[in-house]
Design a protein around this motif. Structure first.
Motif, PDB file in Angstrom:
ATOM      1  N   MET A 339       0.819  -1.215   0.000  1.00 18.75           N
ATOM      2  CA  MET A 339       0.000   0.000   0.000  1.00 18.75           C
ATOM      3  C   MET A 339       0.854   1.267   0.000  1.00 18.75           C
ATOM      4  N   GLY A 340       2.167   1.103  -0.050  1.00 18.64           N
ATOM      5  CA  GLY A 340       3.063   2.255  -0.115  1.00 18.64           C
ATOM      6  C   GLY A 340       3.669   2.673   1.203  1.00 18.64           C
ATOM      7  N   TYR A 341       3.494   1.894   2.262  1.00 16.71           N
ATOM      8  CA  TYR A 341       4.035   2.206   3.582  1.00 16.71           C
ATOM      9  C   TYR A 341       5.507   1.804   3.698  1.00 16.71           C
ATOM     10  N   SER A 342       6.210   2.482   4.586  1.00 22.79           N
ATOM     11  CA  SER A 342       7.492   1.969   5.088  1.00 22.79           C
ATOM     12  C   SER A 342       7.179   1.213   6.376  1.00 22.79           C
ATOM     13  N   ALA A 343       7.889   0.121   6.603  1.00 20.66           N
ATOM     14  CA  ALA A 343       7.577  -0.744   7.756  1.00 20.66           C
ATOM     15  C   ALA A 343       8.811  -0.917   8.623  1.00 20.66           C
ATOM     16  N   ILE A 344       8.695  -0.513   9.899  1.00 25.49           N
ATOM     17  CA  ILE A 344       9.814  -0.578  10.841  1.00 25.49           C
ATOM     18  C   ILE A 344       9.372  -1.327  12.090  1.00 25.49           C
ATOM     19  N   ALA A 345      10.217  -2.222  12.581  1.00 27.43           N
ATOM     20  CA  ALA A 345       9.948  -2.953  13.819  1.00 27.43           C
ATOM     21  C   ALA A 345      10.971  -2.561  14.874  1.00 27.43           C
ATOM     22  N   VAL A 346      10.518  -2.493  16.118  1.00 24.13           N
ATOM     23  CA  VAL A 346      11.385  -2.136  17.246  1.00 24.13           C
ATOM     24  C   VAL A 346      11.135  -3.124  18.373  1.00 24.13           C
ATOM     25  N   HIS A 347      12.218  -3.695  18.906  1.00 24.34           N
ATOM     26  CA  HIS A 347      12.090  -4.566  20.081  1.00 24.34           C
ATOM     27  C   HIS A 347      13.337  -4.412  20.942  1.00 24.34           C
ATOM     28  N   PRO A 348      13.190  -3.887  22.168  1.00 26.09           N
ATOM     29  CA  PRO A 348      14.357  -3.612  23.010  1.00 26.09           C
ATOM     30  C   PRO A 348      14.902  -4.861  23.705  1.00 26.09           C
ATOM     31  N   PHE A 349      15.332  -5.835  22.899  1.00 26.04           N
ATOM     32  CA  PHE A 349      15.967  -7.039  23.436  1.00 26.04           C
ATOM     33  C   PHE A 349      16.875  -7.601  22.354  1.00 26.04           C
ATOM     34  N   HIS A 350      17.551  -8.709  22.650  1.00 27.50           N
ATOM     35  CA  HIS A 350      18.493  -9.291  21.704  1.00 27.50           C
ATOM     36  C   HIS A 350      17.812  -9.615  20.373  1.00 27.50           C
ATOM     37  N   GLY A 351      18.456  -9.265  19.278  1.00 27.81           N
ATOM     38  CA  GLY A 351      17.898  -9.564  17.968  1.00 27.81           C
ATOM     39  C   GLY A 351      17.843 -11.050  17.671  1.00 27.81           C
ATOM     40  N   TRP A 352      18.779 -11.816  18.273  1.00 31.79           N
ATOM     41  CA  TRP A 352      18.798 -13.263  18.005  1.00 31.79           C
ATOM     42  C   TRP A 352      17.695 -13.994  18.764  1.00 31.79           C
ATOM     43  N   PHE A 353      17.081 -13.324  19.744  1.00 34.55           N
ATOM     44  CA  PHE A 353      16.079 -13.993  20.567  1.00 34.55           C
ATOM     45  C   PHE A 353      14.883 -14.382  19.696  1.00 34.55           C
ATOM     46  N   TYR A 354      14.625 -15.670  19.608  1.00 35.34           N
ATOM     47  CA  TYR A 354      13.603 -16.221  18.706  1.00 35.34           C
ATOM     48  C   TYR A 354      13.856 -15.832  17.253  1.00 35.34           C
ATOM     49  N   ASN A 355      15.125 -15.516  16.957  1.00 31.51           N
ATOM     50  CA  ASN A 355      15.527 -15.268  15.567  1.00 31.51           C
ATOM     51  C   ASN A 355      14.792 -14.083  14.944  1.00 31.51           C
ATOM     52  N   ARG A 356      14.395 -13.107  15.774  1.00 32.20           N
ATOM     53  CA  ARG A 356      13.637 -11.980  15.238  1.00 32.20           C
ATOM     54  C   ARG A 356      14.419 -11.203  14.178  1.00 32.20           C
ATOM     55  N   ASN A 357      15.761 -11.129  14.304  1.00 32.67           N
ATOM     56  CA  ASN A 357      16.519 -10.338  13.335  1.00 32.67           C
ATOM     57  C   ASN A 357      16.400 -10.890  11.917  1.00 32.67           C
ATOM     58  N   ASN A 358      16.063 -12.168  11.772  1.00 28.24           N
ATOM     59  CA  ASN A 358      15.767 -12.733  10.455  1.00 28.24           C
ATOM     60  C   ASN A 358      14.262 -12.772  10.184  1.00 28.24           C
ATOM     61  N   VAL A 359      13.504 -13.123  11.209  1.00 31.95           N
ATOM     62  CA  VAL A 359      12.060 -13.313  11.036  1.00 31.95           C
ATOM     63  C   VAL A 359      11.368 -12.016  10.648  1.00 31.95           C
ATOM     64  N   PHE A 360      11.720 -10.908  11.288  1.00 32.74           N
ATOM     65  CA  PHE A 360      11.033  -9.657  10.981  1.00 32.74           C
ATOM     66  C   PHE A 360      11.262  -9.233   9.526  1.00 32.74           C
ATOM     67  N   GLU A 361      12.441  -9.501   8.999  1.00 37.70           N
ATOM     68  CA  GLU A 361      12.679  -9.206   7.582  1.00 37.70           C
ATOM     69  C   GLU A 361      11.771 -10.071   6.708  1.00 37.70           C
ATOM     70  N   ARG A 362      11.632 -11.339   7.072  1.00 37.10           N
ATOM     71  CA  ARG A 362      10.788 -12.248   6.287  1.00 37.10           C
ATOM     72  C   ARG A 362       9.306 -11.909   6.428  1.00 37.10           C
ATOM     73  N   LEU A 363       8.951 -11.217   7.523  1.00 31.15           N
ATOM     74  CA  LEU A 363       7.565 -10.788   7.703  1.00 31.15           C
ATOM     75  C   LEU A 363       7.291  -9.436   7.050  1.00 31.15           C
ATOM     76  N   GLY A 364       8.312  -8.860   6.401  1.00 31.75           N
ATOM     77  CA  GLY A 364       8.082  -7.659   5.613  1.00 31.75           C
ATOM     78  C   GLY A 364       8.617  -6.362   6.166  1.00 31.75           C
TER      79      GLY A 364
END
Length: 624
Positions: A339-364
């Motif tokens: 729809m033309g949005y920029s998408a940013i995620a923020v989580h104040p903990f380790h990026g490797w925790f539950y692999n979020r540093n890869n998962v969030f990219e795969r979620l868009g």
């Protein structure tokens, strides 16, 4: 009389009958130890059920016997075999006990694959937990060394030393994939309460753990075919540029709860820790409750559900949902980017925790800002053992401040962390008493509640700060605010408050898995779009109650974006027929809670299940 040094140089050879007796005693002691490690609320019942049901007793004892025999055949040492077997089972039992106490969840096989996350979680509940576990391992190792030093190995034939362990391994694997995997047997025992924690407590940790091993992979739904879903996903109209695109901020507040809004909490002449939240919720477009799949922990189950519209426990009740996300997986982030949005995620903990540093990219998400005293939060204030709510909202407001009138609309998602449990000594060893109550809470219960409320003040204050910042912004903003799960307080607190019986049968547990949410808009958004009229049109009155996986699709429907996602549109429409669904309990459109779906809803559920499976495991990147 021999000299002392000569005594210590001797090795005793135990008679074969004594070896057998030691193995029998070890079996009894290990089973008894595991029974003692069962949750105290169910320990007596578990022992009674085991005595009354030889089959249940055998299913929890056989693995102990098989491991003992396998080790004895391999080493010829009964004492060493008992120590290793006991050490293994007691370590697993202790981990299960810690997790059950602090998070009201059992230790399951998938946790082994997340050892780094598991150790981080255990450490957050106190260094004493890790010290106790390390101490147990050290004691077992020392006793093992002494056993080898002072007792000779039995003289077993080479064939027994080779064939014995192999036979034990083969037998155990056969049992796991036949007897232990049998769903009908597992759910057929008395005391089955359709609650994962109580399943483990009533049926035994050993039996339940081995039963869940067979659930480590996600099964293809019966009768699944990708063709109908590929066809449905193909019919997406071009994006309509005339559709309003407000900035969307979506915040999942760690362990946020309206527990203190209970009439049993009296804040007379004191500040209410929900003061701002309650007012903002009242002024919101939509507010109500979400029914989640987790209690006291398991944040990513709610996170995944809200972002994708997919119920993770529909796919698997045993696999952590972010293990599904191996490739790009459709979500509201991908939809909003279309729809033309920029998408940013923020989580104040380790990026490797539950692999979020890869998962969030795969979620868009195009960017993911994270850190626990490092990376994006290198200089952040720490509070209660985590990055503070203030530091998290500093980051969110900084991102919002960077928006310009000619910027792409913003989708900003954040999962906070400050008020994560455990709450024992979290903020203070002797916290102030923030409330009066007519209930007779124990000293530890009051300690936990006051520490939780201590953090709740910070959470409420930062929410008010963000809403104040957004209200006067000239750009339109929609704020979606919700929790991930109830806090990891002792279950006795919830029971005394009448806040759901988390140990009970499916319908009674609902309130313990209920968390608040609201959807709010600022003045500029109110001037640009009439979301209240849209909400009324969609039947989204106050006090909405629905499953967490409905949240993302509902927001997309409210904004009018669901037209560009057939799956999100389908889930939003399904809300009218099946607003609540969690393991073993459903709420129909008429408001009735049932434990068995009627045929017409069963068909709708199976279609949703298959489409969810398609979205995660079949849909290719160019189709998303």
């Amino acid at each position: 009389m021999p000299k002392l040094p000569q005594i210590f140089k001797r090795r005793l050879q135990l008679p074969r009958k004594l070896d057998i007796l030691i193995l029998i005693i070890a079996t009894a002691l290990i089973w008894g130890g595991m029974a003692l490690l069962t949750d105290p609320e169910f320990r007596t019942l578990y022992i009674e059920f085991s005595v009354e049901s030889p089959v249940l007793l055998a299913l929890n004892t056989l693995p102990i016997i098989i491991l003992l025999l396998g080790l004895y055949c391999a080493t010829g040492r009964s004492i060493l075999s008992g120590l290793i077997t006991g050490g293994l089972f007691f370590t697993l039992g202790t981990i299960n006990n810690i997790k059950a106490l602090e998070r009201q969840e059992p230790f399951v096989p998938t946790d082994i694959r997340l050892i780094r996350e598991a150790m981080a979680i255990i450490g957050q509940y106190g260094a004493g937990n890790i010290i106790a576990m390390v101490g147990l391992v050290v004691i077992v190792v020392l006793l093992g060394v002494l056993a080898v030093r002072f007792f000779s190995a039995a003289k077993l034939a080479p064939a027994i030393r080779i064939a014995g362990p192999l036979a034990c391994i083969a037998l155990m694997l056969t049992l796991i994939f036949t007897v232990y995997a049998d769903e009908e047997r597992y759910h057929g025992f008395d005391g089955a309460l359709a609650n994962r924690m109580t399943d483990y407590s009533m049926r035994g940790f050993v039996y339940s753990f081995l039963h869940d091993i067979t659930a480590l992979s996600v099964s293809t739904p019966a009768g699944f075919s990708a063709a109908p879903f590929t066809a449905l996903e193909a019919h997406v109209p071009p994006v309509d540029d005339s559709v309003p695109r407000p900035n969307v901020v979506m915040i999942m507040s760690e362990a946020f709860s309206t527990l203190t809004d209970s009439p049993h909490f009296d804040f007379t002449d004191r500040r209410n820790p929900l003061e701002h939240f309650l007012q903002i919720a009242e002024d919101s477009v939509v507010s109500g409750d979400l029914i989640v799949d987790v209690y006291g922990g398991g944040t990513i189950f709610t996170e995944f559900a809200a972002l994708t519209g997919i119920s993770p426990v529909t796919l698997s009740n045993a696999v952590v949902p972010y293990e599904f996300v191996r490739n790009n997986t459709d979500s509201i982030a991908w939809l909003m980017r279309r729809m033309g949005y920029s998408a940013i995620a923020v989580h104040p903990f380790h990026g490797w925790f539950y692999n979020r540093n890869n998962v969030f990219e795969r979620l868009g998400f195009e960017a993911f800002l994270y850190g626990h005293g490092e990376h994006a939060f290198a200089d952040a204030e720490m509070r209660g053992g985590f990055v503070s709510e203030a530091a998290t909202f500093d980051m969110l407001i900084d991102i919002i401040d960077e928006q310009r009138p000619d910027s792409d609309p913003l989708f900003l998602f954040s999962t906070t962390i400050q008020n994560h449990g455990g709450y024992h000594n979290k903020y203070a060893t002797d916290p102030p008493q923030f409330f009066n109550t007519d209930l007779d809470f124990g000293e530890e219960e009051m300690h936990l509640l006051n520490n939780f409320i201590y953090g709740l003040f910070d959470v409420d204050e930062q929410l008010a700060r963000l809403v104040t910042r957004l209200e006067d912004d000239p750009e339109p903003y929609v704020l979606v605010y919700f929790s991930d799960h109830e806090p990891s307080l002792h279950s006795s607190i919830f029971m005394e408050l009448g806040w759901g019986n988390i140990w009970g049968p499916p319908i009674e547990v609902i309130e313990g898995y209920t968390i608040p949410f609201f959807i709010w808009q600022n003045r500029a958004a109110r001037d640009e779009m009439d979301l209240e009229a849209r909400a009324a049109e969609l039947g989204l009155a106050d006090d909405v109650e629905l499953s967490a996986w409905h949240l993302g699709p509902m927001v997309m429907q409210l904004l009018g974006f669901d037209e560009w996602s057939p799956f999100m549109r389908h889930v939003a429409e399904l809300r009218a027929y099946l607003p609540v669904m969690r393991p073993g309990v459903y709420r129909t459109a008429g408001g009735e809670f049932v434990t068995t779906l009627p045929p017409e809803l069963r068909e709708a559920f199976e279609f949703y299940h298959k489409w969810s499976y398609y979205k995660v495991f079949v849909q290719t990147a160019d189709e998303r």
